[in-house]
Each structure stands twice: as structure tokens, then as C-alpha cells.
Scaffold this active site. Sequence first.
Site, PDB file in Angstrom:
ATOM      1  N   HIS A 163      10.479   1.292   8.917  1.00  0.00           N
ATOM      2  CA  HIS A 163       9.355   1.515   8.023  1.00  0.00           C
ATOM      3  C   HIS A 163       8.797   0.199   7.447  1.00  0.00           C
ATOM      4  CE1 HIS A 163       7.531   4.121   4.572  1.00  0.00           C
ATOM      5  NE2 HIS A 163       6.915   2.958   4.654  1.00  0.00           N
ATOM      6  N   GLU A 178       4.149   6.277  -3.151  1.00  0.00           N
ATOM      7  CA  GLU A 178       5.485   5.751  -3.461  1.00  0.00           C
ATOM      8  C   GLU A 178       5.619   5.428  -4.955  1.00  0.00           C
ATOM      9  OE1 GLU A 178       7.549   6.029  -1.192  1.00  0.00           O
ATOM     10  OE2 GLU A 178       6.602   5.657   0.756  1.00  0.00           O
ATOM     11  N   HIS A 221       5.365  -3.287  -1.566  1.00  0.00           N
ATOM     12  CA  HIS A 221       5.879  -2.663  -0.353  1.00  0.00           C
ATOM     13  C   HIS A 221       4.910  -2.918   0.786  1.00  0.00           C
ATOM     14  CE1 HIS A 221       7.293   0.243   2.535  1.00  0.00           C
ATOM     15  NE2 HIS A 221       6.187   0.967   2.432  1.00  0.00           N
ATOM     16  N   GLU A 243      15.382 -21.903   4.533  1.00  0.00           N
ATOM     17  CA  GLU A 243      14.772 -21.432   3.288  1.00  0.00           C
ATOM     18  C   GLU A 243      15.299 -20.068   2.825  1.00  0.00           C
ATOM     19  OE1 GLU A 243      12.739 -23.842   2.286  1.00  0.00           O
ATOM     20  OE2 GLU A 243      12.343 -22.877   0.367  1.00  0.00           O
ATOM     21  N   HIS A 276       4.549  -3.381   5.471  1.00  0.00           N
ATOM     22  CA  HIS A 276       5.078  -2.997   6.784  1.00  0.00           C
ATOM     23  C   HIS A 276       5.067  -4.207   7.723  1.00  0.00           C
ATOM     24  CE1 HIS A 276       3.533   1.443   5.996  1.00  0.00           C
ATOM     25  NE2 HIS A 276       4.498   1.082   5.166  1.00  0.00           N
TER      26      HIS A 276
END
Length: 315
Positions: free
Chosen positions: A250, A155, A179, A209, A181
Site C-alpha cells: 500500500h 484515513e 501518507h 543517510e 504511495h
Amino acid sequence: SYNRWKSITIEEGLMGFFDDAQEMLDKGVSMAKGAVSGVAVEQQGFVKGFVRLCNDGWDQGWHERNGGNATYRLTPEDLSSCRSYFYDTPSSWVPLGLAAPGMRCSFFLATRAGGFMRNVALDPDASLGIVELNAEGDAWRIVWGFKNGGMPTSEFASHVLIHEARAAATEGASRVLYHAHPVNVVALSAVLPLEARTFTRALWKAMTESVIAFPEGIGVVPWMVPGGPDIARATADLMDAYAACVWAQHGLFCSGVDFDATFGLMHTVEKAADIYVRARLLNGGGDFPNTIPDAGLRAIAAMYGFTVNEAFLEV
Ligand code: 2HA
Ligand code: ZN
């Protein structure tokens, strides 16, 4: 002395030798490469912070197999304290697949393509590397790390384009992209309409929050093939406005000025998603009755002196 029978471990016994050997090795490297700082890349604060983020993400359960990736945009100070440890001969230039002229000549610390987050702390100079972007912002080369042959995350194009968008949105303050998952965010993308307002309101109204952690809301990219220029452009377009963006079915992308801010954003979005998911399950799958009213979200912003994205509130 009373210390006579103090027991030590084999590792403690060996440590004395190890320290001496390490000191000599370090000196050798410094002298050979003319280091100014004398602090190896792995020992730099930004690398330690990066490794800790990767490890903490693994501990949270966000990184099955090679899932997830991260990058950090070096400051000029980071660069000058590391440069003497860079390879004498960098790799050849590799096309990025798109152009990010705003990121020209930047250096990024990045996770390795195919690497497992759980291994980063064990072997930083194989799991991580420093990559330089060329003067056009459309090609990269490796200047440190990725020992034994490796390259930056699949990525990487997304990361560079999103760094460009976030740097522009924050007057250069944003430096970290992460990034992961996380399970509840991905689960939510199975049931909620895939658009920013609905996702944001679900999370804002489920946990106090949330609005404090992401007052601008979060973006949502519909399902797309990962690793290519299309998902990179779609995400960067949204992260112009949002520090975090969901990738449907994803995962989640988060940005921040440092590792704490970025990890904390990932953590908060996923925790709010977890609470939202549990509340729906407790309620038989449907909407649940008790949420923070829109006036309450405005009151939090007023009390703590930040601006909330009014487009996502009801009048
Ligand atoms: O790095 O998470 O999106 C592996 C991935 C691809
Ligand atoms: Zn992913």
C-alpha cells in the site's frame, strides 16, 4: 525612458486590478468576522507549508489519483490566528469510529476524502479543511474549508490515533502526519519479510543517510483493509516507537515536528528503498555484497551524537 518598450504579460497587466479587488475583499471579510490577524487561512504559514508538502509529493510521483493524505495538528497560535475565519455554523459532529482521548479538542488541517494531491495547490479551501475533535476525542466536525461539500480523508481515524501516539512519544512535538504511495517502498513489501527489523536493516545498510533519518527504525503493518479502525490501531501501536511505518502492498506513513522533517523522512525512506531495489536488481535479484557494516552504523551514531536502536543491530 528605456522602459518604454518593456513588454508585460496579460497577467501582469491584470494583476494591478486584482490586487486592489483582493485588498477590498480581505477587508470585507476581516470586518465582517472580526479578524484579529487579517491573514486569511490560506495565507497562514502552516497552510502554505501543508500545500507545499502535498505539491512536492505529487511532483515525486507518490500520489496517483486520490492516493495519499496528510494532516497537521494546529498549535494554539495557529488556532487564534485562524479562528475568526471559521464557519459561523460548523458541520454537525461525525463519529470517528474510535476514541483518541489524548487528542480531545484538537484542531487538524486535513486533506479531503477523494481529493487529488495534484489539485491541492490550485484550490486549498476546497482540497483542505480544518476539523475539530470533540471533548471525548471520538467525533469531529468541519470548522473551515472543504468548500462545496467535502469531508476529511478516509484515513482520518488513522491520522487521529497516530497523532495521539506520536504526540505522546515526542512530548507533544510531533504535528505532521503524511501518507503516500511511494513505488519502491511498496515494491519492497512484496519481497521482504513484513517485520520492522528486516525492513530497517535493509534500508539502514543500503544508504548512509538512513540511520541518521530514522535511528529508531521503521515499523511494518501487514496488508490490511485501509480506511478503518483496525489499520488505525495497528499503525498507532507501532508508531508509538517509530516515526515511520510501512503499509504492506500500500504505502508509507511518516510523522514529524514540521513539514520539512516529515517530507524529508518520506523522501529518505523511499530513496533508500530505491537504492536497495536497484542494488538487488543489479545483482540479479539476490542479496548484494557491499553494505554498511553494523559497526559502521554504530560509528555514525557515535560521531553525530544520536542513539540508534540497538535491537536492530547485530552484536
Ligand atoms: O487517501 O491513500 O489509503 C487515499 C489513500 C487511502
Ligand atoms: Zn493510501
